[in-house]
Design an enzyme around this catalytic site. Structure first.
Site, PDB file in Angstrom:
ATOM      1  N   LYS A  32       0.803  -1.202   0.000  1.00  0.00           N
ATOM      2  CA  LYS A  32       0.000   0.000   0.000  1.00  0.00           C
ATOM      3  C   LYS A  32       0.849   1.270   0.000  1.00  0.00           C
ATOM      4  O   LYS A  32       0.639   2.169  -0.820  1.00  0.00           O
ATOM      5  CB  LYS A  32      -0.875  -0.044   1.258  1.00  0.00           C
ATOM      6  CG  LYS A  32      -1.723   1.124   1.477  1.00  0.00           C
ATOM      7  CD  LYS A  32      -2.355   1.032   2.849  1.00  0.00           C
ATOM      8  CE  LYS A  32      -1.293   1.292   3.921  1.00  0.00           C
ATOM      9  NZ  LYS A  32      -1.893   1.544   5.234  1.00  0.00           N
ATOM     10  N   THR A  33       1.820   1.303   0.890  1.00  0.00           N
ATOM     11  CA  THR A  33       2.656   2.492   0.995  1.00  0.00           C
ATOM     12  C   THR A  33       3.386   2.740  -0.320  1.00  0.00           C
ATOM     13  O   THR A  33       3.530   3.869  -0.774  1.00  0.00           O
ATOM     14  CB  THR A  33       3.688   2.313   2.122  1.00  0.00           C
ATOM     15  OG1 THR A  33       3.001   1.813   3.260  1.00  0.00           O
ATOM     16  CG2 THR A  33       4.342   3.618   2.456  1.00  0.00           C
ATOM     17  N   ASP A 218      -4.787   8.155   3.560  1.00  0.00           N
ATOM     18  CA  ASP A 218      -4.386   6.803   3.941  1.00  0.00           C
ATOM     19  C   ASP A 218      -5.151   6.382   5.203  1.00  0.00           C
ATOM     20  O   ASP A 218      -5.675   7.224   5.921  1.00  0.00           O
ATOM     21  CB  ASP A 218      -2.878   6.795   4.201  1.00  0.00           C
ATOM     22  CG  ASP A 218      -2.342   5.372   4.301  1.00  0.00           C
ATOM     23  OD1 ASP A 218      -3.077   4.434   3.941  1.00  0.00           O
ATOM     24  OD2 ASP A 218      -1.184   5.210   4.723  1.00  0.00           O
ATOM     25  N   GLU A 219      -5.176   5.096   5.479  1.00  0.00           N
ATOM     26  CA  GLU A 219      -5.857   4.552   6.671  1.00  0.00           C
ATOM     27  C   GLU A 219      -7.281   5.091   6.774  1.00  0.00           C
ATOM     28  O   GLU A 219      -7.739   5.523   7.832  1.00  0.00           O
ATOM     29  CB  GLU A 219      -5.083   4.896   7.952  1.00  0.00           C
ATOM     30  CG  GLU A 219      -3.629   4.468   7.956  1.00  0.00           C
ATOM     31  CD  GLU A 219      -3.431   2.970   8.141  1.00  0.00           C
ATOM     32  OE1 GLU A 219      -4.436   2.221   8.096  1.00  0.00           O
ATOM     33  OE2 GLU A 219      -2.273   2.547   8.294  1.00  0.00           O
ATOM     34  N   GLN A 249      -8.874  -3.818   9.111  1.00  0.00           N
ATOM     35  CA  GLN A 249      -7.872  -3.255  10.020  1.00  0.00           C
ATOM     36  C   GLN A 249      -8.401  -2.022  10.740  1.00  0.00           C
ATOM     37  O   GLN A 249      -7.626  -1.192  11.220  1.00  0.00           O
ATOM     38  CB  GLN A 249      -6.601  -2.906   9.252  1.00  0.00           C
ATOM     39  CG  GLN A 249      -5.898  -4.143   8.713  1.00  0.00           C
ATOM     40  CD  GLN A 249      -4.574  -3.803   8.059  1.00  0.00           C
ATOM     41  OE1 GLN A 249      -3.644  -3.366   8.713  1.00  0.00           O
ATOM     42  NE2 GLN A 249      -4.492  -4.002   6.752  1.00  0.00           N
ATOM     43  N   ARG A 602       1.240  -8.641  11.142  1.00  0.00           N
ATOM     44  CA  ARG A 602       2.504  -7.905  11.198  1.00  0.00           C
ATOM     45  C   ARG A 602       3.665  -8.854  10.946  1.00  0.00           C
ATOM     46  O   ARG A 602       4.778  -8.446  10.666  1.00  0.00           O
ATOM     47  CB  ARG A 602       2.741  -7.238  12.576  1.00  0.00           C
ATOM     48  CG  ARG A 602       1.723  -6.228  13.045  1.00  0.00           C
ATOM     49  CD  ARG A 602       1.447  -5.169  12.049  1.00  0.00           C
ATOM     50  NE  ARG A 602       0.282  -5.499  11.240  1.00  0.00           N
ATOM     51  CZ  ARG A 602       0.011  -4.932  10.075  1.00  0.00           C
ATOM     52  NH1 ARG A 602       0.799  -4.025   9.583  1.00  0.00           N
ATOM     53  NH2 ARG A 602      -1.047  -5.294   9.382  1.00  0.00           N
TER      54      ARG A 602
END
Length: 712
Positions: A32-33, A218-219, A249, A602
């Site tokens: 994503k980043t 984002d997020e 998430q 993670r």
DNA sequence: GCCTCTGGATTTTTT
DNA sequence: ATCCAGAGGC
């Protein structure tokens, strides 16, 4: 040269679709980043968009900084003009520049939770509401929740349904009055005032709308209603709004994040394109499958097709230990053995937990073993008392209306201004309709008008003179010099060193001084503005050092967005993860499940799920059953280790009369009827049993006294 | 006004 | 177990 080289087709599409609204649903580890940074680079380099016409919003300051660093590489400069930061930071800037249109002092103070709570307490006092009957925290939550939904005090009044609502409304109203008097905004105000500024001042809005050709968030699953409304305002003209998120998430509903934002997006922007990033590049097949099994139990959820090309990898390890100290011991010894085998370095390992309190046992074990580690955010740097005190001085010098900062340090270090003096001073200034600081000024000009004793008056004048002198100084020195002057004239050093842990506290102040020195080349007051803003909006993950070769101890919430080859999730127990406070609310339980999912995803290579059979809590000891999440992981993905460590030698407590119960058992009580056991806590010679009775609620009972019968 | 002691409450996660 | 607020003594 192709800036999008190396992206997979979906990632490429996400980066290239620059016209119109775009929703990117990005599973964990799906790059994503990378997509976001490449998209921005693409906009600038290929499409030729001026960076100052792009706004990118991140969830944390750290994420913003990282993105800036990456873009620096991709774009080779010209990144400064990009608007990149959290909603809070971006709004703080907008209000600083354009807030005057709505009568806002550009030198407004920013109040954090603690400041906020202080001011709410004062509001309650003003209204004669008993803080014992109505805990101030309740109001804090209610007000924050209202502001996160753009509900003003007036609107709150319209929605008010109960007496309690009415009490909240009055407090909310009074709190806003005090904030305005202090020329201060709380965190939620930063967002809400920016929204109102845009809503009521079309000229200001139009300036920003024309400037920002592209908006990227984002997020997105963790944004609240106010943030969404703000985004809509800014993107209204060009409608190039790109949002990135993953509903699985979403773990911040307690901070008023609202999943409806993602759901509404396609509704509000019917022309929106949706791109799914479903290939995971991070975890092994085993880890990914286990995580999916856990999260897919949720009902309120959209299925996705996350997959990976990575290898199967090693099975998950599920480990039981006797106590929390053995849980910690297991973690450290396992890290040590991975080190021995050359499988990992400390930096590859992270230990994640639900609550900060759990870090203590872990930390002890790491210290005992001499294993290098860092704890993220257990005691927040900026909420340490000494740091807040020193900053309060600076804030007061910067903005003398700031009554919370004034109240904080008027007698710190002690200088003979007690509560009584402060109360009387407040009474007096209130009667005159003056702010506190102006009241002090008047005293200094003419002692004889003082309603207080000569001694108190003198003490107040002494304080006022000191602040005035510092204020004068602040015109001509930089931030570090100002800070030194504050420490000097307030005798804060001597005072701190006298305190318990004085040396540590002084160290902290020196660290703050180091941070201040980053601003020393800036002219005042701008240097002070930026320093105070940075300090106020700083978050804990910011202190995470990703270069030092040490293991990381971190909460599951803070771990979002990070990845580690080796992850331990500890406290896999009912009541811990899922947390006990989520038991009576299915929506919250689903969030706990997502939190577990975030933690599991993670991990790149190895994942350990650890629990303790007994855990001390609030003095007593709890025996928690295994987390329900463990039961969702298929056994073929798991290698279970038996009990770790030795059974404690202490003689088992004499068994009290009554059935042998554990959490989850169904019981019957002569008076309360049927219920389910939540927890059993051994006491000195009995057991305390917490039971949820059908239609009665939670009761704490002593096993020997309560006539509990076990039923099936 | 300041310091110390006690009792009571309190523990989720954070921009 | 630990932190905080309020009370009481100096």
């Amino acid at each position: 040269m192709d800036i999008l080289e190396g992206l997979n087709p979906a990632q490429r599409e996400a980066a290239e679709t620059i016209e119109g609204p775009l929703l990117i649903l990005a599973g964990p580890g799906s790059g994503k980043t990378r997509v976001i940074t490449h998209r921005i680079a693409y906009l600038v380099k290929v499409v030729g968009v001026n960076p100052r016409r792009i706004m990118a919003v991140t969830f944390t300051n750290k994420a913003a900084r990282e993105m800036r660093d990456r873009l620096q590489v991709l774009l080779a400069g010209s990144v400064e003009h990009l608007s990149l930061g959290t909603f809070h930071a971006i709004c703080a800037g907008i209000l600083r520049r354009d807030g005057q249109a709505m009568g806002l002092n550009p030198k407004y103070a920013i109040y954090d939770d603690e400041d906020q709570l202080n001011l709410i307490k004062r509001s309650l006092q003003d209204l004669g509401i008993d803080p014992k009957r109505y805990p101030p925290k309740t109001f804090q939550n209610a007000i924050s929740s209202a502001k996160s939904q753009l509900i003003t005090p007036e609107e709150y009044a319209q929605r008010s349904r109960s007496y309690f609502d009415e009490v909240v409304r009055r407090t909310y109203e009074q709190y806003q009055v005090l904030l305005a008097q202090s020329q201060a905004l709380d965190f939620d105000d930063l967002l809400m005032k920016a929204y109102q500024l845009f809503a009521n001042h079309p000229d200001v809005l139009s300036k920003y709308q024309s400037r920002y050709l592209h908006l990227l968030i984002d997020e997105f699953q963790d944004t609240n209603i106010t943030q969404y409304a703000l985004a809509r305002q800014i993107a209204e003209k060009n409608r190039n709004i790109c949002v990135v998120g993953d509903p699985d998430q979403s773990i911040y509903s307690w901070r008023n994040a609202d999943l409806r934002n993602i759901l509404n997006f396609e509704h509000d922007y019917p022309e929106a394109k949706v791109v799914y990033l479903e290939q995971n590049y991070r975890s092994t097949k085993t880890i990914l499958e286990a995580a999916h099994e856990v999260v897919s139990v949720n009902k309120d959820r959209k299925e996705n097709a996350l997959w990976t090309d990575n290898e199967e990898g090693t099975p998950l390890r599920v480990v039981e230990t006797f106590s929390e100290s053995e849980e910690a011991q297991f973690v450290v010894s396992e890290v040590a053995s991975l080190l021995d085998q050359g499988e990992a370095k400390p930096i590859d390992c992270a230990v994640m937990y639900r609550t900060n309190a759990q870090s203590r046992a872990l930390e002890e074990a790491f210290v005992r073993y001499g294993m290098p580690y860092q704890v993220i955010g257990s005691v927040r740097f900026y909420s340490r008392r000494e740091i807040k005190d020193v900053i309060a001085y600076l804030k007061l010098i910067y903005n003398p209306w700031d009554s919370v900062s004034l109240a904080r340090i008027i007698n710190v270090p002690p200088r003979g201004i007690g509560q009584k003096t402060i109360d009387e001073l407040q009474q007096w200034t209130k009667g005159l309709g003056l702010p506190l600081y102006t009241g002090l000024q008047r005293l200094a000009e003419d002692k004889s008008c003082s309603p207080l004793s000569a001694r108190s008056t003198q003490a107040l004048i002494g304080f006022f003179t000191m602040i005035e002198e510092l204020t004068r100084k602040s015109q001509e020195v930089n931030v570090v010099e100002l800070l030194d002057a504050v420490l000097q004239s307030s005798d804060y050093k001597e005072y701190t060193l006298e305190l318990p842990d004085g040396d540590d506290r002084w160290e902290n102040i020196l660290e703050l001084r180091g941070i201040a020195s980053e601003y020393k080349d800036l002219k005042l007051p701008e240097g002070l503005t930026l320093f105070l803003e940075g300090v106020s909006l700083f978050s804990d993950t910011d202190e995470l050092d990703e270069k030092k070769d040490v293991a990381t101890l971190i909460t599951l919430h803070q771990a979002k967005g990070l990845e580690y080859p080796v992850v331990f999730i500890v406290g896999m127990e009912e009541g811990v993860l899922p947390h006990i406070r989520s038991f009576d609310d299915p929506a919250q339980m689903e969030e706990e499940r997502r939190l577990c999912y975030v933690g599991m995803t993670r991990a790149k290579k190895r994942l350990y799920l650890v629990r303790a059979l007994r855990r001390s809590l609030m003095g007593g000891t709890n025996a928690n059953p295994a987390s329900r999440f463990l039961k969702n992981i298929p056994s073929h993905l798991v290698q279970s280790t038996g009990l770790f460590g030795e059974e404690p030698k202490a003689a088992p407590a004499p068994k009290p009369d009554g059935p042998d119960l554990s959490a989850g058992d169904h019981v019957e009580h002569p008076k309360f009827g049927k219920g389910v056991v939540v927890s059993c806590t051994p006491t000195r010679d009995d057991q305390e049993v917490v039971v949820v009775f059908d239609g009665v609620g939670i009761k704490k009972l002593l096993l020997s006294l309560a006539q509990l019968k076990r039923v099936e």
